[in-house]
Design an enzyme around this catalytic site. Structure first.
Site, PDB file in Angstrom:
ATOM      1  N   THR A 126      42.454  43.824  41.246  1.00  0.00           N
ATOM      2  CA  THR A 126      41.638  42.666  41.649  1.00  0.00           C
ATOM      3  C   THR A 126      42.503  41.512  42.156  1.00  0.00           C
ATOM      4  O   THR A 126      43.566  41.230  41.613  1.00  0.00           O
ATOM      5  CB  THR A 126      40.811  42.202  40.439  1.00  0.00           C
ATOM      6  OG1 THR A 126      40.022  43.285  39.994  1.00  0.00           O
ATOM      7  CG2 THR A 126      39.908  41.045  40.814  1.00  0.00           C
ATOM      8  N   GLY A 147      44.623  42.179  32.974  1.00  0.00           N
ATOM      9  CA  GLY A 147      45.001  41.921  31.600  1.00  0.00           C
ATOM     10  C   GLY A 147      46.461  42.287  31.360  1.00  0.00           C
ATOM     11  O   GLY A 147      46.931  43.326  31.816  1.00  0.00           O
ATOM     12  N   GLU A 156      34.215  45.775  36.054  1.00  0.00           N
ATOM     13  CA  GLU A 156      33.941  47.155  36.485  1.00  0.00           C
ATOM     14  C   GLU A 156      32.641  47.266  37.281  1.00  0.00           C
ATOM     15  O   GLU A 156      31.878  48.210  37.116  1.00  0.00           O
ATOM     16  CB  GLU A 156      33.912  48.100  35.278  1.00  0.00           C
ATOM     17  CG  GLU A 156      35.247  48.294  34.591  1.00  0.00           C
ATOM     18  CD  GLU A 156      36.260  49.002  35.480  1.00  0.00           C
ATOM     19  OE1 GLU A 156      35.851  49.782  36.357  1.00  0.00           O
ATOM     20  OE2 GLU A 156      37.462  48.755  35.292  1.00  0.00           O
TER      21      GLU A 156
END
Lengths: 670, 670
Positions: free
Chosen positions: B144, B183, B448
């Site tokens: 992303t 993350g 997602e």
């Protein structure tokens, strides 16, 4: 083509160019006179220059840090008011809102002082109110207990009068009787208005209010018999010390009971209050105020989400086949998520104004001369004793404001979350400010009466009215129960799709739906769900009417036309959401139901050219919105990067824990 | 009568005594074999004894503190696994869940390693996977970007091959091309799998994955050309360093491209991947996994809220006239809020199992031999090249799991909030743990694939199927598209209220509603809203079928009977919520619609005696729930008091800021 970061502002400009009305006209409608807008600008400037009050770093702090910083803000707030001699309540309130988070002195200002003013007798007021106003004492409002919230009659704290010493003995007889939740009680207040069950000579005299010293005025340490502290972190209000307090046989002088109405004489004799209705008045005022809060928060979040949706390019809408991505706002689902929330904001604004207007009219009819702009709790002085014949209007307003509080807090709470999700990942990030706004708002869904308590109060009142309608209010704007005169046996009269956009047709559909639900509830009195539907049906009908009346009163033609579309959209949207209810007894036929759906979708592209102008019309500044993705200029990506640079973790390249915790992992086998 | 605090546990006991089934039987159904339950108890004991891993103070920490403590937890987690030789993936996963918050090494475990395993060629795997497994490197998964989330094709990061040096040059050409959200990227990882658009000799070769070193393996400082950091606080995942990363002409060796499928030869020649379908498989697995996450979080929150509602006395229900307050659970509205959420939890459990079963069956049919209990991303090795003829089932599962992810994350997100509000003020307090659970879950609504992206994927697939149905799956349990064979012109056949409880009648109603919605969407292809309704209609029909199949497979009679009631309740509840859709073309008549409403309300008192047993049946321990108000023993008030005592503000009687900030206010005029 410019890169995305530069394109975003251009996209917002493009949206603004398509507006069919003058935004400044809308802002005047929302904010009021140019003079007041100028004053707001001036006051905002003062806050933005103040190094403590312009703080926006709350998202980096835990509860303890939030509270501690809010102490500093309280201090700076008071000093700012003093320095610039800002004494008008509406100006003080405006500045307070600009701080972006509640302060520990919030309840002192909004509830403690007003309670002293309204519930103390003249002699008491003369002594205590100046102390509170000059902040020689700081107070909390301690009603809710660990074991009892919405049901005040369940309060367990006791106050027993001792005629020998002419004192009350305040005591917490059970674990669950400790006070729990009051804002400012934990660490800030040195006094509290405490609600306790009064016992006189063994007789229960109901719940009364007492002024109880909690902490030493010099050292601030808790007084003997007082166990006081903070209840810990919550979803919102982290800047406030919501507290607990337990009493172990704490003695206070007889004259510390608030004696405007109920009294205890030195010999222990009880003087009953002339009526219990006063508490009603306060509740109404609070619930009316909460409709304003709903307008406020919804307008913030939908401004952020709509601007972001216009500036954010992502993917290709169904049917679009170009190589250029489209703004998220071009997706039908995005419009169907956001446009009704723009409508909800304006509708809540008009509804709040209507309710406030009725409230103020009622007060003036009763001979009161209250300043409507003071806090929601300063009411019902001076009017006591004369309003009992005006109870009809009070009852209408009490019932309706209860239902509207339940409806609007639910709709705004849910709507904020839908708007947040519509922003994708960026809505999950604190930089959008949506999380903070949600956290600060969402308590409104449960405080001052949970949904289930309110709909029962509202529903019970409606059932009484159904059985015994009473005369219509002479002024139709104040007639909140007009739906009782609808024809519950009628069918929707629309014979063409276009007729379903007509205000009369739409308003009548909501009235009939409400009346049917109420009649159903009357036949099934044991069903709380039935009562709930009656309450929500009525609340929604009133909302639609207030919203509509607000729209048609707009004098500017182009603005009125757009607002009317927004109103139609909202009405049709609500029908589709509760279509089953509108189809009860086939009030709407299967064919009419498809018209509703089609009419709703057909309005979206009509509203689209005005979407950004409509949120601009709320007149919110970037400082108030405090959102990287909701900026007026659309420069969202640079703003997000600038926010990330402020994250405390980024102050060092390598975090402190790396060598202690990560390196040993790197040397081992997972 | 005992005081409230002592009454609460007795009330829960009383509720348990009315259960009509054996709770242990239900727990076996949910958790599995007694042996595995014993193993869980043992592992939980290890965590509860560990002074770092048993930490539950996350609610007192800000993002920076959460992250720093999570580093310590990561360390302790790895050491615990080592010390007790815990190597089985399901045991590791169970322990990981017990920590109550995600760790910075989460993505390293769940995405980084699996990506290396599945997308590197044999030689690359041999070198890198052991390094990753032994944590000699810690990785992130950087897909992303700031400007692009759900639309992977919009990725802007570039990778240009330089044949002269046999290196790729990774570069962030725009502000919005910086990686954003991954993350562990901000502060933890020293490597990342980076998705970038590959250019070879000026030609665009699509988005490919590259392994990029980010930080010096010894000092952990960022390497030249790497600008990396944390993106700041979010609603949830505060314990994780979601990060950003920008590249300035960063050179990596040719062999750092992940070359299992697409390849670049030393001379710059491109070898195309044999198919793009692999990414599909990973997505399906993740979406199936998210249905499990939905079950998990919903069961946590509804357990807390239902237990609290049984232990909490408040007010008087309509009709009850005693002086004794009733449990909140006795209110019809409370039941109507909570019971469908208990049903949703079990339904999500059965649905998740069904989808996982189809997924595993598909894999085994394809000759794969994957361990289903490993992370959701270890898939699709070994099976490549043989599954192209099995695409039908994969397409069904991909489409359906997309729709179910959209449906269930929305329902669970909304349901958690409704359950929270049903707990009044105590649900607003962090002590309930509901806020924390919501914050950790709610990201699932957007990560997602956002709702709107998923329903479009799902809807598009359904539209294709409508046009060209294809053969039914031979195994009906694997036939997710059976609704296509329903009769869209039929009306509901129920001629008595009782018939509306029959499974066939209910299941058919959902199938017809889905098919009607799909046909409508086919006629109105430009309407995203129509596609959305088709997607949700189908997802709901599949959910009801999976739930029902799970219920009738229960061998224990009393448990099956209760679960069937729960299923009926859920089906009827969904019909009332979307009654307009079920009344389309008068599939349900106005009379049948009233029967649905009545049948729904009539089920509530039937389920009530089993409500607590049903949430006990999830088998969740107090340690996992971590909720003062959701305790098994109902001792909620003492637990709330104990929590408040832990609040850091309560460590001193007088807060630090008092003398600096409060006293000057006390000496001034407000």
């Amino acid at each position: 083509m410019p890169e995305l970061a530069d394109l975003a502002p251009l996209l917002l400009q493009k949206e603004r160019a398509t507006a069919t009305f003058d935004v400044a006209t809308c802002i005047n409608l929302v904010l009021g006179s140019k003079e007041w807008q100028g004053r707001m600008d001036h006051l905002r400037g003062l806050v933005m220059e103040d190094p403590v009050l312009n703080d926006r770093d709350m998202i980096y702090r835990n509860h303890k840090e939030r509270y501690e910083f809010a102490l500093a803000k309280s201090n700076a707030f008071v000093k700012l008011l003093q320095k610039h001699s800002i004494t008008k309540p509406d100006e003080q309130q405006f500045i307070y809102y600009l701080l972006g988070e509640p302060l520990p002195i919030d309840v002192h200002r909004s509830m403690f002082i007003p309670t002293l003013e309204t519930q103390m007798d003249e002699e008491q007021r003369a002594y205590w109110v100046p102390l509170a106003r000059e902040a020689k004492i700081l107070g909390a409002y301690a009603q809710t207990e660990l074991g009892h919230g919405s049901n005040v009659q369940g309060i367990e704290t006791t106050a027993v009068y001792d005629p020998a010493t002419q004192e009350f003995v305040l005591h917490s007889p059970t674990l669950t009787s400790r006070k729990w939740w009051p804002g400012g009680l934990g660490k800030t207040a040195n006094h509290a208005v405490v609600h306790a069950r009064l016992t006189l000579d063994g007789k229960d005299r109901g719940v009364q209010a007492f002024l109880v010293p909690l902490r030493d005025p010099k050292t601030h340490t808790p007084l003997p018999g007082i166990d006081v502290g903070d209840i810990g972190p919550k979803i919102g209000f982290q800047s406030v010390d919501n507290g607990y307090c337990a009493f172990t046989n704490v003695r206070i002088p007889r004259r510390n009971m608030l004696m405007r109405f109920a009294k205890v004489l030195p010999n222990g004799e009880f003087v009953k209050p002339p009526s219990d209705r006063l508490v009603y008045f306060t509740m109404v005022r609070v619930r009316v105020f909460i409709t304003y809060v709903c307008y406020r928060y919804m307008s913030f979040v939908v401004t952020i989400a709509t601007r972001f949706s216009a500036a954010r390019l992502q993917g290709f809408a169904p049917g679009s086949k170009g190589k250029v991505e489209v703004p998220v706002l071009s997706y039908e689902n995005q419009q169907l998520t956001l446009f009704p929330l723009i409508a909800l904001s304006y509708g809540a604004m008009f509804t709040s104004r209507r309710l406030q207007g009725i409230y103020d009219t009622m007060l003036s009819q009763l001979g009161g001369s209250m300043d409507a702009s003071t806090c929601p709790f300063t009411c019902c002085i001076m009017i006591f004793g004369v309003f009992l014949d005006k109870l009809d209007l009070l009852n209408q307003l009490h019932a309706t404001s209860s239902g509207l509080k339940a409806l609007l807090t639910t709709e705004v709470g849910d709507g904020m979350e839908r708007a947040r999700r519509a922003c994708g990942g960026h809505g999950f990030s604190a930089s959008s400010n949506i999380p903070h706004l949600m956290q600060e708002f969402i308590g409104a869904c449960t405080y001052e009466g949970t949904f289930d308590v309110l709909v029962q109060q509202h529903g019970a009142s409606l059932l009484k009215r159904l059985a015994k309608p009473g005369p219509a209010q002479p002024n139709s704007a104040m007639d909140l129960f007009s739906f009782l005169r609808a024809d519950a046996t009628a069918k929707c009269a629309a014979t063409t799709p276009a007729q379903l956009l007509e205000p009369d047709v739409l308003l009548r559909a909501f009235q009939v739906r409400a009346l049917k639900a109420l009649q159903h509830a009357a036949r099934n009195r044991a069903s709380m769900h039935g009562i709930t539907r009656a309450s929500m049906g009525h609340a929604e009908s009133v909302f639609l009417q207030c919203f509509f009346d607000g729209v048609i009163a707009i004098t500017d033609g182009p603005l009125r036309a757009v607002m009317l579309q927004l109103w139609q959209l909202y009405a049709l949207w609500r029908i589709t959401l509760h279509l089953g209810e509108f189809r009860a007894d086939d009030y709407l036929s299967a064919t009419q139901a498809t018209w509703v759906q089609e009419a709703l979708l057909a309005l979206l592209p009509q509203i689209r050219p005005n979407a950004i102008a409509l949120v601009d019309g709320f007149g919110l500044t970037d400082f108030e919105l405090n959102s990287a993705i909701g900026r007026y200029d659309g420069d969202v990506y640079r703003a997000l990067i600038a926010r990330a640079a402020n994250e405390p973790l980024n102050r060092t390249d390598v975090v402190d824990g790396y060598h202690k915790y990560l390196q040993p992992i790197l040397a081992s086998k997972l």
